[in-house]
Write a protein that holds these residues in place. Structure first.
Motif, PDB file in Angstrom:
ATOM      1  N   ILE A 195       0.772  -1.059   0.109  1.00 15.41           N
ATOM      2  CA  ILE A 195       0.163  -0.001   0.161  1.00 15.41           C
ATOM      3  C   ILE A 195       0.803   1.308   0.085  1.00 15.41           C
ATOM      4  N   PHE A 196       1.877   1.313   0.725  1.00 17.25           N
ATOM      5  CA  PHE A 196       2.688   2.291   1.139  1.00 17.25           C
ATOM      6  C   PHE A 196       3.433   2.566  -0.307  1.00 17.25           C
ATOM      7  N   PHE A 197       3.952   1.474  -0.792  1.00 18.75           N
ATOM      8  CA  PHE A 197       5.053   1.888  -2.108  1.00 18.75           C
ATOM      9  C   PHE A 197       4.301   2.008  -3.419  1.00 18.75           C
ATOM     10  N   SER A 198       3.153   1.263  -3.518  1.00 12.45           N
ATOM     11  CA  SER A 198       2.116   1.239  -4.591  1.00 12.45           C
ATOM     12  C   SER A 198       1.130   2.190  -4.841  1.00 12.45           C
ATOM     13  N   ILE A 199       0.826   2.596  -3.526  1.00 15.63           N
ATOM     14  CA  ILE A 199      -0.513   3.599  -3.844  1.00 15.63           C
ATOM     15  C   ILE A 199      -0.133   5.079  -3.136  1.00 15.63           C
ATOM     16  N   VAL A 200       0.453   4.820  -1.819  1.00 11.36           N
ATOM     17  CA  VAL A 200       0.726   6.296  -1.097  1.00 11.36           C
ATOM     18  C   VAL A 200       1.749   7.169  -1.581  1.00 11.36           C
ATOM     19  N   LEU A 201       3.066   6.456  -2.017  1.00  6.95           N
ATOM     20  CA  LEU A 201       3.970   7.306  -2.597  1.00  6.95           C
ATOM     21  C   LEU A 201       3.837   7.809  -4.019  1.00  6.95           C
ATOM     22  N   PRO A 202       3.039   7.023  -4.843  1.00  4.67           N
ATOM     23  CA  PRO A 202       2.920   7.771  -6.153  1.00  4.67           C
ATOM     24  C   PRO A 202       1.894   8.890  -6.114  1.00  4.67           C
ATOM     25  N   ILE A 203       1.199   9.059  -5.117  1.00  3.69           N
ATOM     26  CA  ILE A 203       0.273  10.289  -5.341  1.00  3.69           C
ATOM     27  C   ILE A 203       0.668  11.145  -4.102  1.00  3.69           C
ATOM     28  N   SER A 204       2.072  10.976  -3.697  1.00 12.80           N
ATOM     29  CA  SER A 204       2.516  12.083  -2.716  1.00 12.80           C
ATOM     30  C   SER A 204       3.549  12.762  -3.188  1.00 12.80           C
ATOM     31  N   LEU A 205       3.850  13.046  -4.302  1.00 12.10           N
ATOM     32  CA  LEU A 205       5.126  13.645  -4.934  1.00 12.10           C
ATOM     33  C   LEU A 205       5.191  15.010  -4.335  1.00 12.10           C
ATOM     34  N   PRO A 206       4.427  15.941  -4.016  1.00 12.50           N
ATOM     35  CA  PRO A 206       4.593  17.326  -3.351  1.00 12.50           C
ATOM     36  C   PRO A 206       5.382  17.041  -1.823  1.00 12.50           C
ATOM     37  N   VAL A 207       5.130  16.203  -1.137  1.00 12.17           N
ATOM     38  CA  VAL A 207       5.680  16.120  -0.081  1.00 12.17           C
ATOM     39  C   VAL A 207       7.143  15.493  -0.296  1.00 12.17           C
ATOM     40  N   LEU A 208       7.113  14.564  -1.220  1.00  6.31           N
ATOM     41  CA  LEU A 208       8.439  13.633  -1.421  1.00  6.31           C
ATOM     42  C   LEU A 208       9.559  14.699  -1.859  1.00  6.31           C
ATOM     43  N   ALA A 209       8.965  15.648  -2.869  1.00  2.00           N
ATOM     44  CA  ALA A 209       9.886  16.731  -3.297  1.00  2.00           C
ATOM     45  C   ALA A 209      10.191  17.781  -2.129  1.00  2.00           C
ATOM     46  N   THR A 210       9.132  18.045  -1.183  1.00  3.97           N
ATOM     47  CA  THR A 210       9.531  19.004  -0.184  1.00  3.97           C
ATOM     48  C   THR A 210      10.643  18.465   0.857  1.00  3.97           C
ATOM     49  N   ILE A 211      10.262  17.040   1.336  1.00  2.02           N
ATOM     50  CA  ILE A 211      11.268  16.788   2.143  1.00  2.02           C
ATOM     51  C   ILE A 211      12.711  16.475   1.482  1.00  2.02           C
ATOM     52  N   GLY A 212      12.632  15.929   0.219  1.00  2.95           N
ATOM     53  CA  GLY A 212      13.797  15.792  -0.480  1.00  2.95           C
ATOM     54  C   GLY A 212      14.608  17.147  -0.723  1.00  2.95           C
ATOM     55  N   LEU A 213      13.936  18.164  -0.910  1.00  2.55           N
ATOM     56  CA  LEU A 213      14.648  19.377  -1.018  1.00  2.55           C
ATOM     57  C   LEU A 213      15.289  19.749   0.395  1.00  2.55           C
ATOM     58  N   PHE A 214      14.478  19.677   1.426  1.00 11.01           N
ATOM     59  CA  PHE A 214      14.883  20.199   2.928  1.00 11.01           C
ATOM     60  C   PHE A 214      16.302  19.122   3.171  1.00 11.01           C
ATOM     61  N   LEU A 215      16.215  17.824   2.584  1.00 11.01           N
ATOM     62  CA  LEU A 215      17.427  17.113   3.176  1.00 11.01           C
ATOM     63  C   LEU A 215      18.645  17.332   2.083  1.00 11.01           C
ATOM     64  N   CYS A 216      18.344  17.520   0.979  1.00 14.91           N
ATOM     65  CA  CYS A 216      19.350  17.967  -0.036  1.00 14.91           C
ATOM     66  C   CYS A 216      20.104  19.265   0.409  1.00 14.91           C
ATOM     67  N   PHE A 217      19.335  20.273   0.753  1.00 17.08           N
ATOM     68  CA  PHE A 217      20.162  21.307   1.144  1.00 17.08           C
ATOM     69  C   PHE A 217      20.794  21.152   2.491  1.00 17.08           C
ATOM     70  N   SER A 218      20.137  20.315   3.414  1.00 15.14           N
ATOM     71  CA  SER A 218      20.936  20.176   4.582  1.00 15.14           C
ATOM     72  C   SER A 218      22.072  19.371   4.458  1.00 15.14           C
ATOM     73  N   TYR A 219      22.171  18.429   3.649  1.00 14.80           N
ATOM     74  CA  TYR A 219      23.435  17.559   3.206  1.00 14.80           C
ATOM     75  C   TYR A 219      24.579  18.418   2.554  1.00 14.80           C
ATOM     76  N   TRP A 220      23.900  19.137   1.676  1.00 15.54           N
ATOM     77  CA  TRP A 220      24.862  19.692   0.474  1.00 15.54           C
ATOM     78  C   TRP A 220      25.489  20.955   1.354  1.00 15.54           C
ATOM     79  N   ASN A 221      24.834  21.624   2.221  1.00 16.78           N
ATOM     80  CA  ASN A 221      25.421  22.854   3.010  1.00 16.78           C
ATOM     81  C   ASN A 221      26.027  22.383   4.253  1.00 16.78           C
ATOM     82  N   ASP A 222      26.052  21.353   4.578  1.00 17.94           N
ATOM     83  CA  ASP A 222      26.549  20.708   6.034  1.00 17.94           C
ATOM     84  C   ASP A 222      28.068  20.706   5.966  1.00 17.94           C
ATOM     85  N   TRP A 223      28.669  21.442   6.920  1.00 21.28           N
ATOM     86  CA  TRP A 223      30.167  21.318   7.215  1.00 21.28           C
ATOM     87  C   TRP A 223      30.366  20.976   8.778  1.00 21.28           C
ATOM     88  N   PHE A 224      29.393  20.893   9.377  1.00 28.64           N
ATOM     89  CA  PHE A 224      29.542  20.654  10.924  1.00 28.64           C
ATOM     90  C   PHE A 224      29.763  19.394  11.326  1.00 28.64           C
TER      91      PHE A 224
END
Length: 309
Positions: A195-224
């Motif tokens: 259900i999670f992989f076949s139904i929920v994730l395909p219709i949750s692109l906005p939240v996937l992109a949001t969390i992905g961008l948050f994480l991407c910025f955090s990792y890319w800018n991290d030096w600490f």
């Protein structure tokens, strides 16, 4: 007739107010955009300026004397820069994928009202947003208990999951995914993983992109994390390298002997200020190029997660 004239007069007044409001907001956003853009242009300008002009004239939006010394020097230091770039890309890609999977799966579980431990786990996720365990305890756990020191995982795992991102996912799934859709899949015999992989994730692109961008910025800018856990220079990311550059000029000079260049000669010929700014530009450009492609999903996911909670 008089009523119609009054109506048209009131409509014209309303249109004028609306136009003035739009112009005011446009001016405000233009000023804010310039506030964000001008520092980047100054950094780019300094990276293209000669050391003599920086030393004599300071920073300018348009360099008084152009020079490609900084970028030429980065090309000469290609081995170290490319190695740091590879670490940054590896950490960002692996960390973002891992973080998105962990965060969304946890958010989905907490969004299900019939999950028995929902209340307890929600509090466990929420408490770290208010109370932090502290730097000493985090360092002890990551270094001694988990043995992550001087490994790439020390740059990935500490940032993979945050309570804020989990709450966003929980709110999104709870307010967007219909219970009837999940129940119909359960009646058809689908497991929760399917259900999670076949139904929920395909219709949750906005939240996937949001969390992905948050994480991407955090990792890319991290030096600490590099400063805390990494002693091996081969595991330095671009941000850690830039942090070393901002502290002293030794960061680019440590590999001089391996390239047959004396330390004194390297320090004397190295474009100090412009090199630092050039490395900063190398760090900023990939994120600036990637962001427009995800902006639509980012705004949509962030709005749904924040407003409908």
């Amino acid at each position: 007739m008089k009523t119609r004239v009054k109506y048209e007069s009131g409509l014209d007044k309303f249109n004028r107010i609306g136009t003035a409001t739009n112009i005011s907001f446009n001016l405000i956003f233009i000023v804010l955009a310039l506030v964000c853009l001008v520092p980047v242009l100054v950094v780019l300008s300094v990276s293209l300026a000669s050391e003599d002009s920086i030393r004599n004239d300071g920073y300018h939006l348009i360099p008084t004397a152009f020079s490609g010394e900084a970028y030429h020097y980065i090309v000469k230091q290609g081995k170290m820069i490319s190695q740091a770039l590879g670490i940054s890309v590896l950490v960002t890609v692996v960390g973002t994928v891992l973080g998105v999977m962990l965060t969304t799966s946890m958010g989905y579980v907490l969004s299900r009202p019939n999950y028995k431990l929902n209340g307890l786990l929600t509090w466990i996720v929420f408490i770290p947003m208010v109370f932090n365990g502290g730097l000493v305890s985090s360092y002890y756990i990551n270094s001694n208990l988990l043995g992550l020191k001087d490994t790439v995982w020390a740059l990935i795992l500490p940032l993979a999951v945050s309570s804020f991102n989990v709450i966003i996912c929980k709110t999104f799934f709870r307010s967007t995914i219909p219970d009837a859709l999940i129940e119909s899949a359960e009646i058809d015999g689908s497991s929760q993983l399917r259900i999670f992989f076949s139904i929920v994730l395909p219709i949750s692109l906005p939240v996937l992109a949001t969390i992905g961008l948050f994480l991407c910025f955090s990792y890319w800018n991290d030096w600490f994390q590099s400063m805390l856990y990494i002693n091996n220079q081969n595991l330095y990311s671009l941000q850690a390298l830039l942090n070393s550059l901002m502290s002293n000029v030794d960061a680019l000079a440590k590999n001089a002997s391996s390239m047959g260049i004396s330390y004194a000669e390297l320090v004397a010929t190295m474009p100090k200020e412009s090199a630092r700014m050039a490395v900063a530009i190398v760090i900023v450009v990939p994120v600036a190029v990637a962001y427009p492609f995800f902006q639509k999903y980012f705004i949509s996911g962030l709005t749904v997660g924040a407003v409908k909670g």
